[in-house]
Write an enzyme that holds these catalytic residues in place. Structure first.
Site, PDB file in Angstrom:
ATOM      1  N   THR A 153       0.871  -1.183   0.000  1.00 17.93           N
ATOM      2  CA  THR A 153       0.000   0.000   0.000  1.00 17.93           C
ATOM      3  C   THR A 153       0.909   1.233   0.000  1.00 17.93           C
ATOM      4  OG1 THR A 153      -0.244  -0.270   2.412  1.00 17.93           O
ATOM      5  CG2 THR A 153      -2.040  -1.066   1.026  1.00 17.93           C
ATOM      6  N   LYS A 179       4.059  -6.962   3.988  1.00 16.38           N
ATOM      7  CA  LYS A 179       3.838  -5.557   3.697  1.00 16.38           C
ATOM      8  C   LYS A 179       3.481  -4.870   5.007  1.00 16.38           C
ATOM      9  CE  LYS A 179       0.479  -3.469   3.285  1.00 16.38           C
ATOM     10  NZ  LYS A 179      -0.271  -2.533   4.234  1.00 16.38           N
ATOM     11  N   THR A 190      -0.954  -3.008  10.473  1.00 15.67           N
ATOM     12  CA  THR A 190      -1.483  -3.182   9.131  1.00 15.67           C
ATOM     13  C   THR A 190      -0.379  -3.872   8.411  1.00 15.67           C
ATOM     14  OG1 THR A 190      -2.756  -1.187   9.185  1.00 15.67           O
ATOM     15  CG2 THR A 190      -2.423  -2.122   7.066  1.00 15.67           C
ATOM     16  N   GLU A 276       5.893   4.896   7.301  1.00 12.20           N
ATOM     17  CA  GLU A 276       5.453   5.988   6.433  1.00 12.20           C
ATOM     18  C   GLU A 276       6.248   7.266   6.705  1.00 12.20           C
ATOM     19  OE1 GLU A 276       0.875   4.569   5.596  1.00 12.20           O
ATOM     20  OE2 GLU A 276       1.271   5.873   7.309  1.00 12.20           O
ATOM     21  N   ASN A 402      -0.642  10.414   5.439  1.00 13.36           N
ATOM     22  CA  ASN A 402      -1.903   9.994   6.054  1.00 13.36           C
ATOM     23  C   ASN A 402      -3.007  11.019   5.888  1.00 13.36           C
ATOM     24  OD1 ASN A 402      -1.711   7.259   7.510  1.00 13.36           O
ATOM     25  ND2 ASN A 402       0.263   8.236   7.889  1.00 13.36           N
TER      26      ASN A 402
END
Length: 407
Positions: A153, A179, A190, A276, A402
């Site tokens: 993602t 992932k 996640t 991220e 985000n």
């Protein structure tokens, strides 16, 4: 142990495929399949979030109740979480389509999803993607790599690894891919991780090995403090290595467990380092603890501290934030006994001794903290227990990513 480039197709009998089915925009790869030419024993660990995505519920049932599994179908882009009975029905439909195409029972198909929460899957696109992947299945390194790319993602890189060990005179291989980049926090995240092996082992010991391994690997990483709805780690063993079946915790079990731990540690660190917006992998080691539990609590508290993560991004040896995070962790220790060090490939420096700053060079500390991977070591001088946690720095880009995630 031999470590080599590879992933889920490295063990004997496993095939993979990946493609752009049309779930995501701009022809981005968004579906992957893993298939074993023979039935597998399956083990799994799943999110601790009370809100569990439909694929988690499906896989929990398959792992617990079915005699074997033989395939995994994964989509990225839509999480199939908070989708009610309709979403669970889509898991059943996905498994049925895959089962028919692969000529295996639907109950032998595990499913996984990652992406935006709350949206329903476009089943026509998903079903066609399943059908299109079956002819593409291949045991090649390229196919495995393509599958690893197709589950991402916000990840910036694919994450895969393979190792080989000898068990009972036979070569046994473990290959994995995962992932994870955001919504990452113990216990699990996640994070989807698929681990395939050709070892022959009892289902009970396979599950025990995985559950034990997860405690010191995936459950010790954090990016942002958010525990996801979709965390899934699946481990499938097809027995094609033809070693004598591992039925007890003997040396063969320990060899397998060591290799599994290596794979899971590598993948867990890859997730943490690819957080991220991250620019650095942040490792925290707590030593000299009175118990493993104390060390785990302290290390997790440090690695999840937003202020500490921001200091790592700024290459700032702001040790007060680390002591502060230790202090509110809930673990008991004497702050006036703590020694703290920073280290990286650029060197090692002591920052505090017995809770008080030593005469260190700020320039040297900054140089050490400017590397791509940095470590904080806190010695609490209470015993022999230790624990290691992994995270990343906190950057401006985390907010940007985000804020725009659904756009």
């Amino acid at each position: 142990m031999k470590v080599f480039e590879g992933g889920v197709t490295a063990p004997q009998g496993f095939q993979a495929a990946g493609l752009a089915a049309g779930i995501k925009k701009e022809n981005t790869k968004d579906m992957a399949m893993i298939y074993s030419i023979v039935p597998c024993k399956a083990a799994g660990t799943f999110t601790t979030n009370v809100v569990k995505a439909a694929p988690v519920k499906w896989d929990q049932k398959i792992v617990a109740e079915e005699p074997f599994a033989q395939a995994v179908v994964c989509n990225s882009g839509i999480a199939n979480a908070c989708t009610g009975e309709e979403g669970y029905g889509y898991c059943r439909q996905t498994a049925a389509v895959a089962g028919e195409a692969l000529h295996i029972p639907a109950e032998a198909v595990l499913v996984a999803s990652t992406g935006v929460i709350g949206k329903q899957l476009p089943m026509d696109i998903l079903a066609q993607g399943v059908k299109d992947m079956v002819p593409l299945l291949s045991p090649s390194r390229k196919a495995g790599s393509l599958a690893a790319q197709s589950i991402l993602t916000t990840d910036t890189v694919k994450k895969e690894i393979a190792v080989e060990v000898e068990i009972g005179g036979q070569k046994v291989t473990i290959g994995g891919m995962c992932k994870g980049s955001g919504m990452i926090h113990p216990n699990m995240c996640t994070m989807l991780s698929f681990i395939m092996t050709d070892v022959e082992i009892s289902k009970e010991l396979l599950q025990e090995a995985l559950s034990d391994s997860v405690k010191d690997t995936y459950n010790m990483i954090s990016v942002d403090g958010d525990t996801s709805t979709n965390d899934t780690v699946l481990l499938m063993a097809n027995g094609l290595a033809c070693n004598l079946e591992i039925k007890e915790k003997n040396q063969d079990y320990e060899t397998f467990k060591e290799a599994l731990d290596y794979v899971n540690t590598y993948l867990a660190k890859a997730i943490a380092g690819d957080g991220e917006g991250a620019t650095a992998l942040f490792e925290v080691r707590v030593t000299g603890a009175q118990s493993k539990e104390q060390a785990v609590t302290l290390s997790k508290s440090i690695v999840t501290s937003s202020l500490t993560k921001a200091a790592i991004y700024g290459h700032d040896a702001n040790w007060g934030r680390i002591l502060c995070a230790m202090g509110y962790s809930g673990a008991q220790f004497d702050p006036e006994q703590v020694d703290l060090f920073f280290e990286s490939s650029a060197g090692r420096i002591q920052i505090i001794e017995n809770g008080v700053a030593v005469d260190y060079s700020e320039d040297e500390a900054t140089r050490i903290l400017s590397e791509k991977a940095v470590t904080a070591i806190a010695d609490v001088k209470m015993g022999d227990a230790s624990a290691t946690a992994w995270g990343c720095d906190l950057t401006y880009d985390y907010i940007k990513i985000n804020a725009d995630y659904r756009s």
